[in-house]
Design a protein around this motif. Structure first.
Motif, PDB file in Angstrom:
ATOM      1  N   LYS A 105       3.199  -0.771  -7.094  1.00  0.00           N
ATOM      2  CA  LYS A 105       1.793  -1.066  -7.369  1.00  0.00           C
ATOM      3  C   LYS A 105       1.560  -2.568  -7.466  1.00  0.00           C
ATOM      4  O   LYS A 105       0.614  -3.102  -6.873  1.00  0.00           O
ATOM      5  CB  LYS A 105       1.376  -0.370  -8.665  1.00  0.00           C
ATOM      6  N   ASN A 108       2.111  -4.306  -4.048  1.00  0.00           N
ATOM      7  CA  ASN A 108       0.995  -4.027  -3.145  1.00  0.00           C
ATOM      8  C   ASN A 108      -0.168  -4.973  -3.418  1.00  0.00           C
ATOM      9  O   ASN A 108      -0.879  -5.398  -2.499  1.00  0.00           O
ATOM     10  CB  ASN A 108       0.552  -2.575  -3.297  1.00  0.00           C
ATOM     11  N   PRO A 116       2.386  -0.451   3.665  1.00  0.00           N
ATOM     12  CA  PRO A 116       2.975   0.637   2.861  1.00  0.00           C
ATOM     13  C   PRO A 116       3.166   1.933   3.647  1.00  0.00           C
ATOM     14  O   PRO A 116       4.047   2.721   3.342  1.00  0.00           O
ATOM     15  CB  PRO A 116       1.945   0.829   1.740  1.00  0.00           C
TER      16      PRO A 116
END
Length: 208
Positions: A105, A108, A116
């Motif tokens: 998380k 990203n 991803p």
């Protein structure tokens, strides 16, 4: 009983293999972005969670309650009186999955140049390979239990070692069928290395 506990312990640890491997890659991604604080902080939190869950699962599985009875029924542990040790690999895997999820998380958000979807595609294939590997290892443990005396160290060692080697072979074969880049790269390196060694031997023979 020892065979079942060994098999389920391996299966419990195998649940966290994917997350454990991905954590190393994501951590290096953070290091490449000159961020060492984030992976270290998340890792420390995961260690604390692992310790807490280890004590909790060992404690709750050692008691006669709904959770331990359900756990025993699902994994068919009726003949084993004490299976609290299975709480350790379960806690280890869950804490690694937490570590991986949080790292993913944050990474990203931090990096905008990675995709991803391609990684999740590989993770999907790795999960299938790991599940099949765990099934094969469990089956091998049951089969080799008929041939080795698992009451001795040597018998238990041979049973576990051979099952693990077969399981890894199955994992590598399936990953090649799925055309995972890592496995394909390893196979190509091995093949090219053997070819180059043979070529060097032929050249040295001709020179002589």
């Amino acid at each position: 009983d020892a065979t079942k506990l060994t098999a389920f312990t391996l299966a419990g640890f195998s649940l966290g293999i994917i997350a454990q491997s991905a954590i190393q890659l994501l951590a290096r991604g953070f290091y490449a972005l000159h961020d060492t604080k984030t992976p270290v902080s998340i890792s420390l939190i995961s260690i604390v969670i692992n310790i807490i869950l280890s004590f909790y699962f060992v404690w709750i599985l050692s008691k006669n309650n709904v959770f331990s009875n359900l756990f025993s029924a699902i994994f068919k542990l009726g003949g084993i009186e004490n299976f609290a040790v299975l709480g350790l690999p379960l806690a280890f895997s869950l804490s690694n999955i937490f570590n991986f999820t949080v790292l993913m998380k944050f990474f990203n958000k931090k990096s905008k140049e990675w995709t991803p979807r391609s990684i999740l595609n590989s993770v999907h294939k790795i999960i299938i390979s790991c599940i099949l590997m765990a099934v094969v290892i469990y089956g091998c443990l049951q089969i080799f239990n008929l041939f080795f005396d698992t009451q001795t160290f040597l018998g238990l060692f041979l049973q576990t070692a051979i099952s693990a080697v077969i399981g890894m072979g199955i994992y590598f074969t399936i990953s090649l069928l799925f055309k995972l880049p890592e496995s394909t790269s390893m196979a190509k390196r091995f093949l090219f290395r053997n070819k180059s060694d043979k070529l060097e031997e032929i050249q040295s023979t001709e020179l002589k």
